[in-house]
Design an enzyme around this catalytic site. Structure first.
Site, PDB file in Angstrom:
ATOM      1  N   THR A  39       1.208  -1.409  -0.188  1.00 18.62           N
ATOM      2  CA  THR A  39       0.011  -0.392  -0.100  1.00 18.62           C
ATOM      3  C   THR A  39       0.790   1.515   0.001  1.00 18.62           C
ATOM      4  O   THR A  39       1.602   0.846   0.852  1.00 18.62           O
ATOM      5  CB  THR A  39      -0.761  -0.054   0.877  1.00 18.62           C
ATOM      6  OG1 THR A  39      -1.622   0.923   1.486  1.00 18.62           O
ATOM      7  CG2 THR A  39      -0.043  -0.380   2.678  1.00 18.62           C
TER       8      THR A  39
ATOM      9  N   TYR B 159      -2.215   0.453  10.968  1.00 17.94           N
ATOM     10  CA  TYR B 159      -2.142  -0.184   8.870  1.00 17.94           C
ATOM     11  C   TYR B 159      -1.125  -0.384   8.254  1.00 17.94           C
ATOM     12  O   TYR B 159      -0.146  -0.986   7.483  1.00 17.94           O
ATOM     13  CB  TYR B 159      -2.937   0.084   8.252  1.00 17.94           C
ATOM     14  CG  TYR B 159      -3.625  -0.866   7.241  1.00 17.94           C
ATOM     15  CD1 TYR B 159      -3.438  -2.177   6.963  1.00 17.94           C
ATOM     16  CD2 TYR B 159      -3.104   0.489   6.210  1.00 17.94           C
ATOM     17  CE1 TYR B 159      -3.677  -1.977   5.372  1.00 17.94           C
ATOM     18  CE2 TYR B 159      -2.938   0.016   4.913  1.00 17.94           C
ATOM     19  CZ  TYR B 159      -3.721  -1.135   4.673  1.00 17.94           C
ATOM     20  OH  TYR B 159      -3.557  -1.248   3.434  1.00 17.94           O
TER      21      TYR B 159
END
Length: 314
Positions: free
Chosen positions: A126, A149
């Site tokens: 990501t 995250y």
């Protein structure tokens, strides 16, 4: 080819399975535990178009409990998309699920690959691993995640590199930049905006709307992912997958107002806790190695997503 897709029931995973089955004679094995509450509720809805395809098989199980050595027999490509997504929910006690799904499950799968004959292990990462940046970011930009995250996904990247260096696992890391489109998760901004507009509810806006994102339409993203399977000279590479255009979040809301013919009331929240102000992918490497060229404009992509969710919420 025999291809295994983890996270097959999710937003990106379901589109990837659909694409692989429609383009070529691949045998596709999907793995998903339906861990996230949203997936547990909607079940196999994301997979309706291919769940009963003759070249598709589905395994519903927690990755931590699978016998991977058996499952990986004759598998050529692994697309490891499974994991717990989302920045805002990764703080506090909920981080435990991120550790299990994004770190432990990745390590267990990589460990099993040591005894397999896979040709490529593609890890879905990501843009969150970059943190706060200015201008276009290339793959060698220093990494500084702003939220747990991003830390969990960066840890997954490090695990891939460790197993690549020590065991020769043929890893490829893809860093996605804000993917959107039909089947998008309900916690993501476009889905929330559309749902609130359709219900004539105020739109919840985090920050002042001036934050910009590199928005990637799902079909562009999936074409890039699928291209890795046949691309030469990509093993060991980390590659940004960004979109056709960037925009401020407030511009997205204005575009959706035009598409729906509705004027929204904004319910503002000042918090951008753990999120960067701007993202912007340098995709020159993807263009060179994958012949990647994003095609879908933001306006066209929003129209497609809106059409999907109008039907979905009927």
């Amino acid at each position: 080819m025999k291809i295994l897709v983890t996270g097959a029931a999710g937003f990106i995973g379901s589109h990837l399975c659909e694409y692989l089955l429609a383009n070529g004679e691949h045998e596709v094995i999907g793995v998903d535990a339906f861990v996230r509450e949203e997936l547990h509720m909607i079940g196999t809805k994301n997979m309706d178009s291919f769940l009963h395809h003759p070249r598709f098989s589905m395994i519903t199980a927690n990755m931590l409990h699978l016998d991977w050595k058996i499952l990986l027999i004759d598998v050529d490509i692994i697309y490891h998309l499974a994991g717990i997504p989302g920045v805002r929910s990764s703080w506090g006690a909920d981080f435990r699920s991120y550790v299990e799904s994004n770190i432990l499950a990745t390590q267990q799968l990589l460990e099993a690959c040591r005894q397999s004959s896979i040709k490529k292990f593609v890890f879905a990462s990501t843009s969150s691993v970059y943190g706060e940046t200015t201008g276009q970011v290339s793959e060698d930009t220093p990494l500084a995640p702003l939220a747990p995250y991003g830390v969990s996904k960066l840890t997954g990247e490090h695990l891939c590199r460790v197993y690549s260096k020590n065991d020769g696992i043929p890893i490829v890391i893809l860093r996605f930049f804000t993917v959107y489109g039909p089947r998008q998760r309900s916690d993501m901004a476009f889905h929330r905006f559309i749902k609130q507009l359709l219900a004539n509810d105020p739109i919840t806006l985090f920050g002042d709307g001036s934050q910009t994102r590199d928005f990637t339409y799902i079909s562009d993203c999936v074409e890039a992912i699928a291209a890795v399977a046949d691309a030469p000279h990509v093993v060991g590479e980390t590659i940004n997958i960004g979109g056709k255009e960037r925009a401020a979040v407030i511009q997205v809301i204005q575009a959706l107002e035009i598409l729906t013919g509705k004027k929204s009331e904004i319910s503002a929240s000042s918090s951008l806790h753990g999120e960067p102000m701007h993202t912007w992918a340098d995709i020159s490497k993807a263009k060179r190695l994958l012949q990647y060229e994003p095609k879908i404009s933001l306006e066209a992509g929003l129209a497609k997503e809106l059409e999907y969710f109008i039907d979905f919420y009927k």
